[in-house]
Design a protein around this motif. Structure first.
Motif, PDB file in Angstrom:
ATOM      1  N   MET A  11      91.618  40.577 -61.266  1.00  0.00           N
ATOM      2  CA  MET A  11      91.794  40.420 -59.845  1.00  0.00           C
ATOM      3  C   MET A  11      93.245  40.701 -59.492  1.00  0.00           C
ATOM      4  SD  MET A  11      92.015  36.295 -59.158  1.00  0.00           S
ATOM      5  CE  MET A  11      90.516  36.012 -60.024  1.00  0.00           C
ATOM      6  N   MET A  12      93.447  41.237 -58.322  1.00  0.00           N
ATOM      7  CA  MET A  12      94.800  41.562 -57.879  1.00  0.00           C
ATOM      8  C   MET A  12      95.352  40.404 -57.043  1.00  0.00           C
ATOM      9  SD  MET A  12      97.083  43.643 -58.241  1.00  0.00           S
ATOM     10  CE  MET A  12      98.551  44.318 -57.585  1.00  0.00           C
ATOM     11  N   THR A  13      96.578  40.006 -57.316  1.00  0.00           N
ATOM     12  CA  THR A  13      97.253  38.976 -56.533  1.00  0.00           C
ATOM     13  C   THR A  13      98.580  39.552 -56.056  1.00  0.00           C
ATOM     14  OG1 THR A  13      98.643  37.981 -58.244  1.00  0.00           O
ATOM     15  CG2 THR A  13      96.330  37.281 -58.172  1.00  0.00           C
ATOM     16  N   LYS A  14      99.263  38.861 -55.185  1.00  0.00           N
ATOM     17  CA  LYS A  14     100.567  39.333 -54.717  1.00  0.00           C
ATOM     18  C   LYS A  14     101.617  39.295 -55.822  1.00  0.00           C
ATOM     19  CE  LYS A  14     102.926  36.619 -51.934  1.00  0.00           C
ATOM     20  NZ  LYS A  14     103.257  35.831 -50.754  1.00  0.00           N
ATOM     21  N   PHE A  15     101.321  38.592 -56.926  1.00  0.00           N
ATOM     22  CA  PHE A  15     102.252  38.478 -58.046  1.00  0.00           C
ATOM     23  C   PHE A  15     101.940  39.468 -59.174  1.00  0.00           C
ATOM     24  CE2 PHE A  15     102.092  34.303 -56.000  1.00  0.00           C
ATOM     25  CZ  PHE A  15     103.430  34.129 -55.704  1.00  0.00           C
ATOM     26  N   GLY A  16     100.841  40.212 -59.043  1.00  0.00           N
ATOM     27  CA  GLY A  16     100.403  41.151 -60.070  1.00  0.00           C
ATOM     28  C   GLY A  16      98.942  40.922 -60.395  1.00  0.00           C
ATOM     29  N   ASN A  17      98.441  41.663 -61.370  1.00  0.00           N
ATOM     30  CA  ASN A  17      97.049  41.479 -61.779  1.00  0.00           C
ATOM     31  C   ASN A  17      96.879  40.106 -62.407  1.00  0.00           C
ATOM     32  OD1 ASN A  17      96.034  44.014 -61.014  1.00  0.00           O
ATOM     33  ND2 ASN A  17      96.834  44.946 -62.878  1.00  0.00           N
ATOM     34  N   GLY A  18      95.737  39.500 -62.123  1.00  0.00           N
ATOM     35  CA  GLY A  18      95.447  38.194 -62.678  1.00  0.00           C
ATOM     36  C   GLY A  18      94.142  38.207 -63.435  1.00  0.00           C
ATOM     37  N   HIS A  19      94.045  37.338 -64.421  1.00  0.00           N
ATOM     38  CA  HIS A  19      92.834  37.216 -65.242  1.00  0.00           C
ATOM     39  C   HIS A  19      92.504  35.735 -65.383  1.00  0.00           C
ATOM     40  CE1 HIS A  19      89.968  37.839 -68.467  1.00  0.00           C
ATOM     41  NE2 HIS A  19      90.610  36.915 -69.160  1.00  0.00           N
ATOM     42  N   GLN A  20      91.218  35.388 -65.205  1.00  0.00           N
ATOM     43  CA  GLN A  20      90.826  33.991 -65.377  1.00  0.00           C
ATOM     44  C   GLN A  20      90.676  33.688 -66.856  1.00  0.00           C
ATOM     45  OE1 GLN A  20      87.425  32.720 -63.128  1.00  0.00           O
ATOM     46  NE2 GLN A  20      87.799  30.572 -63.561  1.00  0.00           N
ATOM     47  N   THR A  24      89.878  31.254 -70.245  1.00  0.00           N
ATOM     48  CA  THR A  24      88.693  30.471 -70.598  1.00  0.00           C
ATOM     49  C   THR A  24      88.795  29.030 -70.119  1.00  0.00           C
ATOM     50  OG1 THR A  24      89.611  29.986 -72.784  1.00  0.00           O
ATOM     51  CG2 THR A  24      88.115  31.873 -72.610  1.00  0.00           C
ATOM     52  N   ASP A  25      90.027  28.530 -69.888  1.00  0.00           N
ATOM     53  CA  ASP A  25      90.176  27.163 -69.374  1.00  0.00           C
ATOM     54  C   ASP A  25      90.084  27.104 -67.853  1.00  0.00           C
ATOM     55  OD1 ASP A  25      92.629  28.224 -68.593  1.00  0.00           O
ATOM     56  OD2 ASP A  25      93.833  26.826 -69.760  1.00  0.00           O
ATOM     57  N   GLY A  26      89.859  28.257 -67.199  1.00  0.00           N
ATOM     58  CA  GLY A  26      89.658  28.296 -65.756  1.00  0.00           C
ATOM     59  C   GLY A  26      90.866  28.699 -64.940  1.00  0.00           C
ATOM     60  N   TYR A  27      92.072  28.610 -65.505  1.00  0.00           N
ATOM     61  CA  TYR A  27      93.277  28.966 -64.768  1.00  0.00           C
ATOM     62  C   TYR A  27      93.420  30.478 -64.678  1.00  0.00           C
ATOM     63  CZ  TYR A  27      94.762  24.119 -65.188  1.00  0.00           C
ATOM     64  OH  TYR A  27      94.834  22.757 -65.108  1.00  0.00           O
ATOM     65  N   ILE A  28      94.074  30.948 -63.610  1.00  0.00           N
ATOM     66  CA  ILE A  28      94.338  32.376 -63.444  1.00  0.00           C
ATOM     67  C   ILE A  28      95.760  32.652 -63.917  1.00  0.00           C
ATOM     68  CG2 ILE A  28      94.555  34.268 -61.807  1.00  0.00           C
ATOM     69  CD1 ILE A  28      92.403  32.772 -60.118  1.00  0.00           C
ATOM     70  N   GLN A  29      95.863  33.583 -64.859  1.00  0.00           N
ATOM     71  CA  GLN A  29      97.155  33.948 -65.434  1.00  0.00           C
ATOM     72  C   GLN A  29      97.483  35.374 -65.032  1.00  0.00           C
ATOM     73  OE1 GLN A  29      97.317  33.502 -69.678  1.00  0.00           O
ATOM     74  NE2 GLN A  29      99.538  33.586 -69.708  1.00  0.00           N
ATOM     75  N   ILE A  30      98.730  35.605 -64.665  1.00  0.00           N
ATOM     76  CA  ILE A  30      99.186  36.937 -64.283  1.00  0.00           C
ATOM     77  C   ILE A  30      99.339  37.781 -65.549  1.00  0.00           C
ATOM     78  CG2 ILE A  30     100.998  38.259 -63.112  1.00  0.00           C
ATOM     79  CD1 ILE A  30      99.280  36.385 -61.299  1.00  0.00           C
ATOM     80  N   THR A  31      98.803  39.014 -65.495  1.00  0.00           N
ATOM     81  CA  THR A  31      98.773  39.868 -66.691  1.00  0.00           C
ATOM     82  C   THR A  31      99.638  41.114 -66.579  1.00  0.00           C
ATOM     83  OG1 THR A  31      96.785  40.978 -65.881  1.00  0.00           O
ATOM     84  CG2 THR A  31      96.458  39.080 -67.341  1.00  0.00           C
ATOM     85  N   SER A  32     100.356  41.264 -65.471  1.00  0.00           N
ATOM     86  CA  SER A  32     101.197  42.451 -65.323  1.00  0.00           C
ATOM     87  C   SER A  32     102.412  42.135 -64.462  1.00  0.00           C
ATOM     88  CB  SER A  32     100.400  43.583 -64.671  1.00  0.00           C
ATOM     89  OG  SER A  32     100.046  43.244 -63.340  1.00  0.00           O
ATOM     90  N   GLY A  33     103.395  43.005 -64.535  1.00  0.00           N
ATOM     91  CA  GLY A  33     104.569  42.872 -63.687  1.00  0.00           C
ATOM     92  C   GLY A  33     105.541  41.800 -64.143  1.00  0.00           C
ATOM     93  N   PRO A  34     106.496  41.489 -63.273  1.00  0.00           N
ATOM     94  CA  PRO A  34     107.560  40.549 -63.647  1.00  0.00           C
ATOM     95  C   PRO A  34     107.073  39.110 -63.859  1.00  0.00           C
ATOM     96  CG  PRO A  34     107.754  41.161 -61.337  1.00  0.00           C
ATOM     97  CD  PRO A  34     106.682  42.029 -61.930  1.00  0.00           C
ATOM     98  N   TYR A  35     105.893  38.786 -63.368  1.00  0.00           N
ATOM     99  CA  TYR A  35     105.359  37.420 -63.523  1.00  0.00           C
ATOM    100  C   TYR A  35     104.343  37.318 -64.659  1.00  0.00           C
ATOM    101  CZ  TYR A  35     107.556  36.861 -58.986  1.00  0.00           C
ATOM    102  OH  TYR A  35     108.461  36.831 -57.973  1.00  0.00           O
TER     103      TYR A  35
END
Length: 135
Positions: free
Chosen positions: A1-10, A12-23
């Motif tokens: 999923m795309m967020t304003k902070f970069g691509n995000g991935h959910q 397995t614990d449910g949290y969304i972690q940013i997977t690209s860019g400076p964050y």
């Protein structure tokens, strides 16, 4: 999923972690909290009030000490505020439903009962396998 902070991935614990860019590697809910409310002090965690780790609306994010955050999740139904506490004394589910039907929010009801946040109301419902939209 795309967020304003970069691509995000959910995760397995449910949290969304940013997977690209400076964050990259950062958790989305922590970035959103910091953007709106400022830095997270050392020793503190961000709690999702409604329990939905994908609901990163700033109003759903609460700053708690790590100790309180851990206690909140570990105590569950045995916590005295959530069983035979203020909510039950006020009338339990019937009370919550009546107040909601008057247009009160979960936060307003919690405030009326003397809580500083809506977490006890949310936990009370969660421990009874109910959601706010079901009462």
């Amino acid at each position: 999923m795309m967020t304003k902070f970069g691509n995000g991935h959910q995760r397995t614990d449910g949290y969304i972690q940013i997977t690209s860019g400076p964050y990259k590697g950062k958790l989305l809910h922590r970035l959103i909290y910091e953007e709106v409310y400022g830095p997270i002090p050392k020793g503190y965690a961000i709690h999702h009030i409604d329990g939905d780790k994908t609901n990163n609306n700033p109003g759903n994010l609460m700053l708690l000490t790590k100790s309180n955050h851990h206690s909140l999740h570990m105590k569950g139904t045995s916590h005295p505020r959530w069983d035979k506490g203020r909510i039950d004394e006020a009338g339990g589910i019937t009370f919550l439903s009546a107040e909601k039907n008057k247009g009160m929010t979960m936060t307003a009801i919690a405030d009326e009962l003397g809580y500083t946040a809506s977490v006890p109301v949310f936990q009370y419902l969660k421990n009874r396998n109910l959601r706010w939209n079901e009462i």
